[in-house]
Design a protein around this motif. Structure first.
Motif, PDB file in Angstrom:
ATOM      1  N   ASP A 183       0.776  -1.386  -0.127  1.00 28.29           N
ATOM      2  CA  ASP A 183      -0.080   0.004   0.117  1.00 28.29           C
ATOM      3  C   ASP A 183       1.067   1.414   0.037  1.00 28.29           C
ATOM      4  O   ASP A 183       0.619   2.380  -0.451  1.00 28.29           O
ATOM      5  N   LYS A 184       2.108   1.195   0.778  1.00 27.46           N
ATOM      6  CA  LYS A 184       2.895   2.225   0.699  1.00 27.46           C
ATOM      7  C   LYS A 184       3.879   2.536  -0.423  1.00 27.46           C
ATOM      8  O   LYS A 184       4.498   3.373  -0.459  1.00 27.46           O
ATOM      9  N   ARG A 185       3.799   1.661  -1.386  1.00 29.30           N
ATOM     10  CA  ARG A 185       4.872   1.742  -2.507  1.00 29.30           C
ATOM     11  C   ARG A 185       4.307   1.530  -3.795  1.00 29.30           C
ATOM     12  O   ARG A 185       3.525   0.745  -4.133  1.00 29.30           O
ATOM     13  N   PRO A 186       4.879   2.281  -4.724  1.00 32.04           N
ATOM     14  CA  PRO A 186       4.495   2.216  -6.104  1.00 32.04           C
ATOM     15  C   PRO A 186       4.850   0.829  -6.641  1.00 32.04           C
ATOM     16  O   PRO A 186       6.071   0.360  -6.311  1.00 32.04           O
ATOM     17  N   ARG A 187       4.206   0.076  -7.468  1.00 32.13           N
ATOM     18  CA  ARG A 187       4.039  -1.215  -8.042  1.00 32.13           C
ATOM     19  C   ARG A 187       5.315  -1.102  -8.876  1.00 32.13           C
ATOM     20  O   ARG A 187       6.226  -2.165  -9.123  1.00 32.13           O
ATOM     21  N   GLY A 188       5.427  -0.086  -9.919  1.00 34.88           N
ATOM     22  CA  GLY A 188       6.493   0.013 -10.652  1.00 34.88           C
ATOM     23  C   GLY A 188       7.875   0.034  -9.857  1.00 34.88           C
ATOM     24  O   GLY A 188       8.686  -0.651 -10.500  1.00 34.88           O
ATOM     25  N   TRP A 263      19.473   4.717  -9.863  1.00 29.43           N
ATOM     26  CA  TRP A 263      18.653   3.655  -9.967  1.00 29.43           C
ATOM     27  C   TRP A 263      17.411   3.827  -9.221  1.00 29.43           C
ATOM     28  O   TRP A 263      15.941   3.342  -9.385  1.00 29.43           O
ATOM     29  N   ARG A 264      17.406   4.855  -8.163  1.00 28.99           N
ATOM     30  CA  ARG A 264      16.195   5.381  -7.695  1.00 28.99           C
ATOM     31  C   ARG A 264      15.052   6.027  -8.778  1.00 28.99           C
ATOM     32  O   ARG A 264      13.904   5.863  -8.843  1.00 28.99           O
ATOM     33  N   ASN A 265      15.754   6.697  -9.643  1.00 28.06           N
ATOM     34  CA  ASN A 265      14.821   7.527 -10.684  1.00 28.06           C
ATOM     35  C   ASN A 265      14.478   6.485 -11.673  1.00 28.06           C
ATOM     36  O   ASN A 265      13.437   6.637 -12.055  1.00 28.06           O
ATOM     37  N   THR A 266      15.138   5.386 -11.953  1.00 27.19           N
ATOM     38  CA  THR A 266      14.636   4.367 -12.610  1.00 27.19           C
ATOM     39  C   THR A 266      13.669   3.796 -12.073  1.00 27.19           C
ATOM     40  O   THR A 266      12.651   3.294 -12.760  1.00 27.19           O
ATOM     41  N   GLY A 267      13.660   3.427 -10.997  1.00 32.94           N
ATOM     42  CA  GLY A 267      12.170   2.811 -10.125  1.00 32.94           C
ATOM     43  C   GLY A 267      11.282   3.690 -10.300  1.00 32.94           C
ATOM     44  O   GLY A 267      10.055   3.256 -10.569  1.00 32.94           O
ATOM     45  N   GLU A 268      11.378   5.009 -10.132  1.00 34.42           N
ATOM     46  CA  GLU A 268      10.224   5.769  -9.830  1.00 34.42           C
ATOM     47  C   GLU A 268       9.812   6.070 -11.271  1.00 34.42           C
ATOM     48  O   GLU A 268       8.447   6.251 -11.487  1.00 34.42           O
ATOM     49  N   GLU A 274       3.973   2.454 -15.026  1.00 33.80           N
ATOM     50  CA  GLU A 274       3.066   1.420 -14.881  1.00 33.80           C
ATOM     51  C   GLU A 274       1.487   2.370 -14.443  1.00 33.80           C
ATOM     52  O   GLU A 274       0.659   1.749 -14.973  1.00 33.80           O
ATOM     53  N   GLU A 275       1.954   3.253 -13.744  1.00 25.05           N
ATOM     54  CA  GLU A 275       0.727   3.948 -13.367  1.00 25.05           C
ATOM     55  C   GLU A 275      -0.138   4.429 -14.499  1.00 25.05           C
ATOM     56  O   GLU A 275      -1.345   4.512 -14.669  1.00 25.05           O
ATOM     57  N   THR A 276       0.502   4.972 -15.356  1.00 25.05           N
ATOM     58  CA  THR A 276      -0.184   5.688 -16.554  1.00 25.05           C
ATOM     59  C   THR A 276      -0.656   4.522 -17.406  1.00 25.05           C
ATOM     60  O   THR A 276      -1.905   4.860 -17.841  1.00 25.05           O
ATOM     61  N   PHE A 277       0.044   3.650 -17.494  1.00 27.97           N
ATOM     62  CA  PHE A 277      -0.615   2.494 -18.617  1.00 27.97           C
ATOM     63  C   PHE A 277      -1.822   1.900 -18.026  1.00 27.97           C
ATOM     64  O   PHE A 277      -2.801   1.493 -18.603  1.00 27.97           O
TER      65      PHE A 277
END
Length: 654
Positions: A183-188, A263-268, A274-277
């Motif tokens: 719940d606290k983290r983006p799936r992407g 790598w943080r920016n890659t994850g974000e 993922e959120e947009t799709f």
């Protein structure tokens, strides 16, 4: 579910800017702890220590042969040069006589140079000896390459097995994490850790382990050979070591944080994509393509700047090492030439030493250039370790209790729960659900309806009180046992890539073909399956794109039917089907609910009129309970909700 996570637990998730249009305002990544994370990453190789010993042994043999090569080539050069000089000297005289004659004539420079050589006046080049030397040099290089290939082959197996175990560890960890973690983290971002970061670790280990071992052994072997040839020239070459370490440390210190940012920016960025799709249709409906593109461009720019900075700064190491190596090359060439001129060394020895100087500076430069690869790999490892170190859900009791039978009597005794310490949600809630009862839960958004279901399933642990299933505290049961007794049909349908038959059987994999067909017929799945090209063997994609939303809903209901749980939870389960299908499904559910407890979360009050008990929730509390007729007659909160749904539209029409 009918309510989003944010309605029941608004403080549980970091702000993300509102669905597919919001910003990824995640907290900044902590600074990279290179040493601790690096040691932990190396520790993952411990099960492969015997194979690593073999890799080390193969590397020692390969490097030894490679280091002896220049020495043999130097001997070959000495044979050629000595032969040419010997051929020019008069036959019949001796080397000592020639040297004495040169000194007597005042040509001491030539005399000193010839004194350091082995000459046979008038003989010329000894081609037999030269052929033998060159053959052994070629054999050494071939053997060195063979052992180097074997080392790479074994090391590849070590790395891939290590990454295989790491992926298994991540998969097992994900299954042990509580729902609150997701719940606290983006799936992407989570997917990026499991895929991109693990792949980067694999690449870093594959490339760095071999080079580190080979480079260190090469440096040691070359230093030994250089001191055997000329201690003076060896000391000149060793001047580069502290200079190399200082330059590498200064550059690496600046690039560490940039690799973490990369790598943080890659994850974000993955999370944003993922959120947009996922909300692609919503983006189109509201015409927010421009805003989405601007957000993507901004985040992509951040990733570009972090990646460019990390690669550029760390990429300075190799040119710096090459520059230092060239300076040492010049110094050795000049000093070596003077040594040959003075007779202290032979020409072939200087040639070998120059080769050794290149072999010495090259692995140092490789070690320096690997700093960016190691930092990138350790940065990814730290992100993976952050996942592996996340707090897990409490373990099941070793001596867990199991209810007798499958009755479905559910009791809440003074249950209290809050997602955050400063925001109570459910307080002192008590209710009893008898087997065969249908209990409807209604209330405004954020009242705690979905949270109540989450507590039943132990997706979250209660703060106080007890929940009893057939007389046993659910906290004393294993989660597997508890959830095997419950079936849930959500508003948001979920299907996996596979056949329709497989998707239905997911509720009870050991089911027979007859049981699967019975469940399909009971939920009216059978009615539309025969219109599909392959019937029950029709393959669905993971989004269920080749069936309608209503048909997807029916499939999830059939899955729950097949499981035959003692407690059935329906969270707006018929929201995606048409009115006629809804009536049919309601009839089928009536048969399913016999002798089973059913909880129905509903927004449309027309669907729960026949419920045995209706619970009206507000702010985590049950404010009213009773039958549909009784609650309407009471004129309270339920009456207000009913009027809002039915009376208001009638008034608008009038």
């Amino acid at each position: 579910m009918s309510e989003s996570s944010t309605t029941d637990k608004p403080a549980a998730r970091p702000p993300r800017g509102g669905g597919p249009f919001g910003g990824m305002n995640l907290p900044a990544e902590k600074a990279l702890n290179f040493t601790a994370s690096g040691k932990r990453l190396v520790g993952k190789l411990r099960p492969e220590r015997l194979w690593l010993a073999l890799v080390f042994g193969l590397a020692v043999i390969s490097v030894t042969f490679a280091v002896l090569g220049p020495r043999l080539l130097g001997e070959g050069t000495n044979l050629i040069f000595s032969g040419i000089v010997s051929k020019a000297l008069p036959t019949g005289t001796t080397q000592a006589a020639v040297i004495d004659q040169l000194r007597a004539s005042g040509d001491t420079a030539r005399a000193d140079m010839l004194s350091g050589m082995t000459l046979t006046p008038g003989l010329g080049i000894d081609f037999a000896m030269l052929s033998t030397v060159l053959f052994w040099a070629l054999a050494l290089y071939v053997l060195s390459s063979v052992f180097s290939w074997l080392q790479a082959f074994v090391l590849n197996g070590i790395v891939q097995r290590t990454v295989y175990r790491l992926r298994e560890e991540i998969e097992a960890k994900i299954n042990r994490l509580p729902l609150s973690y997701f719940d606290k983290r983006p799936r992407g971002d989570l997917l990026s850790r499991v895929t991109n970061d693990v792949d980067n670790i694999s690449q870093s280990l594959q490339q760095s382990l071999s080079q580190v071992v080979t480079s260190l052994l090469t440096v040691i072997g070359v230093i030994v050979m250089m001191f055997l040839l000329s201690p003076l020239l060896a000391l000149i070459a060793l001047v580069t070591v502290p200079l190399t370490l200082v330059i590498t440390a200064l550059i690496a210190k600046r690039s560490q944080k940039l690799f973490v940012g990369q790598w943080r920016n890659t994850g974000e960025l993955n999370g944003q994509i993922e959120e947009t799709f996922t909300g692609h249709a919503l983006v189109k409906v509201f015409g927010r393509q421009k805003e989405v593109e601007e957000r993507f461009t901004a985040k992509n720019e951040e990733l570009y700047e972090a990646s460019f900075g990390a690669q550029f700064i760390s990429g300075l190491i190799m040119p710096a090492m090459t520059f230092i190596g060239n300076l040492v090359y010049v110094a050795i060439a000049v000093a070596g030439g003077l040594q040959v001129a003075s007779g202290a060394m032979q020409l072939g020895d200087v040639q070998a030493f120059i080769q050794y100087s290149r072999q010495f500076t090259q692995p140092l430069a490789q070690l320096g250039s690997m700093a960016n690869l190691l930092q990138s790999g350790v940065a990814s490892a730290e992100r993976v370790f952050d996942l592996l170190d996340a707090e897990e859900q409490s373990e099941d009791l070793q001596e867990a209790e199991t209810p007798e039978g499958m009755h479905g009597r559910l009791v809440f005794e003074d249950v209290s729960f809050r997602y955050t310490p400063d925001r109570p949600l459910i307080a002192d809630l008590s209710l009893v659900a008898e087997p065969g009862q249908t209990i409807a839960i209604v209330g405004p958004t954020g009242a705690g309806k979905t949270t109540l279901v989450n507590l039943m399933m132990r997706f979250y642990e209660i703060d106080s009180g007890r929940i009893l299933l057939d007389g046993v505290d659910v906290a004393q049961m294993t989660r597997r046992d508890l959830r095997s007794r419950m079936g849930m049909v959500l508003q948001d349908t979920w299907l996996f890539g596979g056949t329709i038959r497989d998707n239905i059987a997911y509720g009870r994999p050991e089911s027979t073909e007859e049981e699967i067909l019975d469940a399909a017929k009971a939920t009216y799945v059978d009615r539309f399956v025969h219109s599909l090209p392959d019937g029950y063997d029709t393959v669905l994609d993971d989004e269920g794109g080749n069936v309608s939303a209503g048909e997807m809903q029916l499939l999830t209901i059939a899955r729950a039917f097949l499981a035959k749980p003692s407690v059935l939870i329906l969270d707006e389960a018929t929201s995606s089907v048409d009115t006629r299908t809804e009536v049919l499904v309601q009839k089928a559910m009536s048969a399913l609910r016999a002798e089973r407890t059913s909880f129905v979360i509903a927004h449309r009050l027309s669907t729960i009129r026949d419920a045995d008990l209706i619970l009206v929730m507000e702010s985590g509390r049950i404010v009213e309970q009773g039958s549909h007729a009784d609650l309407l007659a009471a004129g309270g909160a339920y009456h207000a909700l009913y009027e809002a749904q039915f009376a208001a539209p009638i008034a608008d029409e009038v």
